[in-house]
Design a protein around this motif. Structure first.
Motif, PDB file in Angstrom:
ATOM      1  N   VAL A   4      14.385   2.478  10.789  1.00  0.00           N
ATOM      2  CA  VAL A   4      13.078   3.023  10.415  1.00  0.00           C
ATOM      3  C   VAL A   4      12.815   2.927   8.898  1.00  0.00           C
ATOM      4  N   LEU A   5      13.796   3.292   8.086  1.00  0.00           N
ATOM      5  CA  LEU A   5      13.587   3.197   6.629  1.00  0.00           C
ATOM      6  C   LEU A   5      13.673   1.738   6.180  1.00  0.00           C
ATOM      7  N   ARG A   6      14.682   1.020   6.732  1.00  0.00           N
ATOM      8  CA  ARG A   6      14.921  -0.363   6.299  1.00  0.00           C
ATOM      9  C   ARG A   6      13.684  -1.231   6.463  1.00  0.00           C
ATOM     10  N   ARG A   7      12.933  -1.009   7.576  1.00  0.00           N
ATOM     11  CA  ARG A   7      11.809  -1.910   7.818  1.00  0.00           C
ATOM     12  C   ARG A   7      10.611  -1.622   6.901  1.00  0.00           C
ATOM     13  N   MET A   8      10.682  -0.500   6.154  1.00  0.00           N
ATOM     14  CA  MET A   8       9.620  -0.217   5.174  1.00  0.00           C
ATOM     15  C   MET A   8      10.054  -0.637   3.766  1.00  0.00           C
ATOM     16  N   LEU A   9      11.308  -1.108   3.616  1.00  0.00           N
ATOM     17  CA  LEU A   9      11.811  -1.471   2.289  1.00  0.00           C
ATOM     18  C   LEU A   9      11.687  -2.977   2.054  1.00  0.00           C
ATOM     19  N   PHE A  43       0.849  -1.201   0.000  1.00  0.00           N
ATOM     20  CA  PHE A  43       0.000   0.000   0.000  1.00  0.00           C
ATOM     21  C   PHE A  43       0.885   1.253   0.000  1.00  0.00           C
ATOM     22  N   HIS A  44       1.904   1.268   0.865  1.00  0.00           N
ATOM     23  CA  HIS A  44       2.733   2.464   1.021  1.00  0.00           C
ATOM     24  C   HIS A  44       3.404   2.856  -0.291  1.00  0.00           C
ATOM     25  N   TRP A  45       4.065   1.903  -0.954  1.00  0.00           N
ATOM     26  CA  TRP A  45       4.848   2.273  -2.149  1.00  0.00           C
ATOM     27  C   TRP A  45       3.974   2.409  -3.390  1.00  0.00           C
ATOM     28  N   THR A  46       2.848   1.679  -3.463  1.00  0.00           N
ATOM     29  CA  THR A  46       1.936   1.856  -4.596  1.00  0.00           C
ATOM     30  C   THR A  46       1.322   3.252  -4.552  1.00  0.00           C
ATOM     31  N   VAL A  81      -0.030  20.986  -0.765  1.00  0.00           N
ATOM     32  CA  VAL A  81       0.200  20.710   0.661  1.00  0.00           C
ATOM     33  C   VAL A  81       0.743  19.276   0.809  1.00  0.00           C
ATOM     34  N   LEU A  82       0.152  18.353   0.038  1.00  0.00           N
ATOM     35  CA  LEU A  82       0.600  16.960   0.082  1.00  0.00           C
ATOM     36  C   LEU A  82       2.071  16.843  -0.347  1.00  0.00           C
ATOM     37  N   VAL A  83       2.419  17.542  -1.429  1.00  0.00           N
ATOM     38  CA  VAL A  83       3.805  17.494  -1.925  1.00  0.00           C
ATOM     39  C   VAL A  83       4.757  17.957  -0.806  1.00  0.00           C
ATOM     40  N   VAL A  85       8.715  16.490   3.637  1.00  0.00           N
ATOM     41  CA  VAL A  85       9.159  16.487   5.041  1.00  0.00           C
ATOM     42  C   VAL A  85       9.240  15.046   5.562  1.00  0.00           C
ATOM     43  N   HIS A  86       8.200  14.271   5.244  1.00  0.00           N
ATOM     44  CA  HIS A  86       8.101  12.876   5.688  1.00  0.00           C
ATOM     45  C   HIS A  86       9.270  12.042   5.131  1.00  0.00           C
ATOM     46  N   ALA A  87       9.561  12.212   3.840  1.00  0.00           N
ATOM     47  CA  ALA A  87      10.651  11.440   3.218  1.00  0.00           C
ATOM     48  C   ALA A  87      11.997  11.897   3.784  1.00  0.00           C
ATOM     49  N   ALA A 120      12.524  13.024   6.770  1.00  0.00           N
ATOM     50  CA  ALA A 120      12.641  12.449   8.119  1.00  0.00           C
ATOM     51  C   ALA A 120      13.103  10.992   8.024  1.00  0.00           C
ATOM     52  N   ALA A 121      12.540  10.264   7.034  1.00  0.00           N
ATOM     53  CA  ALA A 121      12.935   8.850   6.870  1.00  0.00           C
ATOM     54  C   ALA A 121      14.426   8.757   6.526  1.00  0.00           C
ATOM     55  N   LEU A 122      14.905   9.650   5.659  1.00  0.00           N
ATOM     56  CA  LEU A 122      16.323   9.621   5.263  1.00  0.00           C
ATOM     57  C   LEU A 122      17.221  10.019   6.439  1.00  0.00           C
TER      58      LEU A 122
HETATM   59  C1  HEM Z   1      10.161   8.826  -1.013  1.00  0.00           C
HETATM   60  C2  HEM Z   1       9.038   8.864  -0.357  1.00  0.00           C
HETATM   61  C3  HEM Z   1       8.775   8.191   0.966  1.00  0.00           C
HETATM   62  C4  HEM Z   1       9.630   7.634   1.888  1.00  0.00           C
HETATM   63  C5  HEM Z   1      11.150   7.528   1.842  1.00  0.00           C
HETATM   64  C6  HEM Z   1       8.815   7.124   2.982  1.00  0.00           C
HETATM   65  C7  HEM Z   1       9.270   6.463   4.091  1.00  0.00           C
HETATM   66  C8  HEM Z   1       8.497   5.916   5.083  1.00  0.00           C
HETATM   67  C9  HEM Z   1       8.977   5.084   6.166  1.00  0.00           C
HETATM   68  C10 HEM Z   1      10.413   4.682   6.373  1.00  0.00           C
HETATM   69  C11 HEM Z   1       7.917   4.759   6.943  1.00  0.00           C
HETATM   70  C12 HEM Z   1       7.926   3.873   8.206  1.00  0.00           C
HETATM   71  C13 HEM Z   1       7.979   4.697   9.446  1.00  0.00           C
HETATM   72  C14 HEM Z   1       8.131   3.813  10.696  1.00  0.00           C
HETATM   73  O1  HEM Z   1       8.423   2.628  10.585  1.00  0.00           O
HETATM   74  O2  HEM Z   1       7.904   4.335  11.806  1.00  0.00           O
HETATM   75  C15 HEM Z   1       6.754   5.379   6.375  1.00  0.00           C
HETATM   76  C16 HEM Z   1       5.475   5.285   6.902  1.00  0.00           C
HETATM   77  C17 HEM Z   1       4.387   5.931   6.380  1.00  0.00           C
HETATM   78  N1  HEM Z   1       4.357   6.671   5.206  1.00  0.00           N
HETATM   79 FE1  HEM Z   1       5.932   7.031   3.980  1.00  0.00          FE
HETATM   80  N2  HEM Z   1       7.494   7.410   2.714  1.00  0.00           N
HETATM   81  C18 HEM Z   1       7.437   8.043   1.507  1.00  0.00           C
HETATM   82  C19 HEM Z   1       6.300   8.473   0.861  1.00  0.00           C
HETATM   83  C20 HEM Z   1       5.034   8.446   1.422  1.00  0.00           C
HETATM   84  C21 HEM Z   1       3.836   8.940   0.772  1.00  0.00           C
HETATM   85  C22 HEM Z   1       3.773   9.506  -0.652  1.00  0.00           C
HETATM   86  C23 HEM Z   1       2.822   8.774   1.656  1.00  0.00           C
HETATM   87  C24 HEM Z   1       1.387   9.138   1.503  1.00  0.00           C
HETATM   88  C25 HEM Z   1       0.971  10.204   0.938  1.00  0.00           C
HETATM   89  C26 HEM Z   1       3.356   8.168   2.857  1.00  0.00           C
HETATM   90  C27 HEM Z   1       2.620   7.864   3.978  1.00  0.00           C
HETATM   91  C28 HEM Z   1       3.086   7.129   5.031  1.00  0.00           C
HETATM   92  C29 HEM Z   1       2.255   6.686   6.135  1.00  0.00           C
HETATM   93  C30 HEM Z   1       0.768   6.994   6.310  1.00  0.00           C
HETATM   94  C31 HEM Z   1       3.075   5.947   6.971  1.00  0.00           C
HETATM   95  C32 HEM Z   1       2.674   5.246   8.294  1.00  0.00           C
HETATM   96  C33 HEM Z   1       2.584   3.813   8.064  1.00  0.00           C
HETATM   97  C34 HEM Z   1       1.405   3.455   7.256  1.00  0.00           C
HETATM   98  O3  HEM Z   1       0.273   3.686   7.681  1.00  0.00           O
HETATM   99  O4  HEM Z   1       1.632   2.917   6.149  1.00  0.00           O
HETATM  100  N3  HEM Z   1       4.711   7.979   2.675  1.00  0.00           N
HETATM  101  N4  HEM Z   1       7.135   6.088   5.237  1.00  0.00           N
END
Ligand code: HEM
Ligand code: HEM
Length: 191
Positions: free
Chosen positions: A173-178, A17-20, A150-152, A157-159, A161-163
């Motif tokens: 944190v990043l590894r477990r989502m890959l 779901f996340h990467w799609t 706003v989403l962009v 910011v979210h990406a 933070a992951a980096l």
């Molecule tokens: C290059 C882009 C992105 C990166 C590197 C990234 C990275 C991550 C990582 C590492 C986590 C896990 C955090 C944890 O384990 O605590 C996460 C969770 C999450 N991300 Fe991203 N993300 C990206 C893009 C997005 C986008 C486009 C969205 C939605 C608009 C998104 C929404 C979420 C949400 C809602 C979570 C919480 C977990 C969940 O419900 O799936 N992310 N992201």
């Protein structure tokens, strides 16, 4: 294949779901910005149809993702993460979900208020969310575009933070989502 998430990694459905959703947002943003400037033509109509159909697909995926979240455990925050940072991360995720619902719905309202029918990939007719109305169409269009930017910003910011977690704090944190991330905890974490 790991279905359910645990503290070491997100399960396959959560990752799917996340990467799609990321790929769909890139496609939708690119199509949206490209198509509005096109001259009236069959091509323009087809690109609009693709944009709207992919947008509805995203809406369905987000609904499924939210349902899955009800039964899927949430991985614990990394060890030593300050409480306020965890709160900010949770608030960001909630805001991302809200935007992922509000953007397609505002697009759908815009389409309905403009008086256009909506057929998902030309196959499945979908109901109008509002009666035809010029002022409503203008407002919904404005909301659709503004929330996209706003989403962009929030995704950036979210990406970032992951980096930061990956390269600066060097945690999992990043590894477990890959999909190719290793199944291991932070070095030095309690067993
Ligand atoms: C290059 C882009 C992105 C990166 C590197 C990234 C990275 C991550 C990582 C590492 C986590 C896990 C955090 C944890 O384990 O605590 C996460 C969770 C999450 N991300 Fe991203 N993300 C990206 C893009 C997005 C986008 C486009 C969205 C939605 C608009 C998104 C929404 C979420 C949400 C809602 C979570 C919480 C977990 C969940 O419900 O799936 N992310 N992201
Ligand atoms: C998360 C999903 C979506 C994203 C990220 C997105 C993004 C965008 C963007 C960036 C634009 C260009 C805005 C502009 O410059 O005017 C746009 C336009 C548009 N979107 Fe979406 N969209 C999504 C979903 C939808 C859905 C589900 C529909 C309808 C069912 C829709 C209908 C439209 C229409 C009709 C326009 C053209 C507006 C115009 O002609 O002025 N969108 N979208």
């Amino acid at each position: 294949m790991q279905i359910k998430s645990d503290d070491t990694r997100w399960g396959v459905p959560a990752q799917f779901f996340h990467w799609t959703v990321l790929l769909l947002i890139i496609a939708l943003g690119a199509l949206g910005l490209y198509m509005t400037g096109l001259p009236l033509s069959l091509w323009k109509e087809q690109v609009y149809l693709l944009h709207k159909s992919l947008g509805i697909t995203l809406l369905g995926l987000v609904a499924l993702r939210l349902l899955w979240r009800l039964v899927d455990p949430h991985p614990a925050p990394p060890d030593g993460l300050p409480r306020w940072q965890h709160r900010v991360a949770q608030a960001t995720h909630a805001a991302l979900y809200l935007l992922l619902l509000a953007i397609p719905v505002s697009g759908w309202v815009f389409n309905s208020a403009s008086g256009f029918p909506l057929r998902w990939f030309g196959l499945l007719p979908l109901p109008a969310l509002a009666a035809a109305s010029k002022p409503l169409a203008a407002t919904a269009r404005e909301i659709h575009e503004t929330l996209f930017w706003v989403l962009v910003a929030l995704v950036a910011v979210h990406a970032a933070a992951a980096l930061l977690h990956h390269y600066h704090h060097r945690n999992h944190v990043l590894r477990r989502m890959l999909p190719w991330g290793h199944r291991r905890r932070d070095p030095g974490a309690a067993p």
